[in-house]
Design a protein around this motif. Structure first.
Motif, short mmCIF file in Angstrom:
data_model
loop_
_atom_site.label_atom_id
_atom_site.label_comp_id
_atom_site.label_asym_id
_atom_site.label_seq_id
_atom_site.Cartn_x
_atom_site.Cartn_y
_atom_site.Cartn_z
N ILE A 133 0.88 -0.84 0.17
CA ILE A 133 0.17 0.20 -0.20
C ILE A 133 0.90 1.09 0.02
O ILE A 133 0.44 2.38 -0.89
CB ILE A 133 -0.81 0.15 1.17
CG1 ILE A 133 -1.78 -1.42 1.01
CG2 ILE A 133 -1.38 1.33 1.31
CD1 ILE A 133 -2.74 -1.26 2.12
N SER B 172 2.42 1.62 -3.16
CA SER B 172 1.11 1.99 -4.47
C SER B 172 1.21 3.86 -4.31
O SER B 172 1.11 3.85 -5.40
CB SER B 172 0.06 1.25 -4.39
OG SER B 172 0.35 0.01 -4.48
N VAL B 173 0.27 4.22 -3.12
CA VAL B 173 0.75 5.31 -2.31
C VAL B 173 2.07 6.32 -3.50
O VAL B 173 1.57 7.01 -4.02
CB VAL B 173 0.42 5.85 -1.27
CG1 VAL B 173 0.24 7.24 -0.87
CG2 VAL B 173 -1.02 5.26 -1.56
N SER C 236 0.60 1.59 -10.53
CA SER C 236 0.19 1.71 -9.35
C SER C 236 -1.39 0.86 -8.35
O SER C 236 -1.22 0.45 -7.50
CB SER C 236 0.70 3.01 -8.60
OG SER C 236 1.60 3.79 -8.84
N LEU D 255 -1.54 -1.63 -6.16
CA LEU D 255 -2.76 -1.57 -4.66
C LEU D 255 -4.10 -2.91 -5.04
O LEU D 255 -3.88 -3.35 -4.05
CB LEU D 255 -3.24 -0.10 -4.68
CG LEU D 255 -4.62 0.03 -3.97
CD1 LEU D 255 -3.26 0.67 -2.58
CD2 LEU D 255 -5.34 1.40 -4.13
#
Length: 118
Positions: free
Chosen positions: A10, A13-14, A52, A56
């Protein structure tokens, strides 16, 4: 190990979404000043954004399907590095490491369904 993979995925991905937006901003600024190849950079930023999102989705799937999650996180990390290279080094690492970790997660077996013979 599942929680670590999920959290790293996570976070990666952020950071990947942030890196993709930075690449799109750089392409937009280059386009505003008439630089050649600026639209290419913007397009690659969109590709990194898609990578991304794939990462996620993979990090969300870690608890249910760790092997599929591992493949998605690896695809997201490698594709993001291919798309925007230097912008995506940190997010790529943060997606590739949990992708590799997720391959080693053993699925839980239901102990009540196992028969014990005496």
């Amino acid at each position: 190990m599942k929680v670590a993979s999920m959290v790293l995925g996570i976070v990666g991905s952020v950071f990947g979404i942030i890196a993709a937006i930075m690449a799109m901003i750089a392409g937009g600024i280059g386009g505003a000043f008439g630089a050649s190849g600026a639209s290419t950079v913007t397009g690659l930023g969109w590709g990194a954004l898609a990578a991304s999102v794939v990462g996620l989705i993979g990090s969300i799937l870690v608890s249910g399907k760790p092997k599929a999650a591992a493949v998605l996180m690896l695809i997201g990390g490698i594709a993001g590095i291919i798309f925007v290279s230097y912008f995506y080094i940190l997010p790529g690492i943060l997606l590739i490491i949990p992708g590799i970790m997720s391959f080693f997660i053993k699925p839980k077996t239901d102990k009540s369904s196992q028969s014990v013979s005496m």
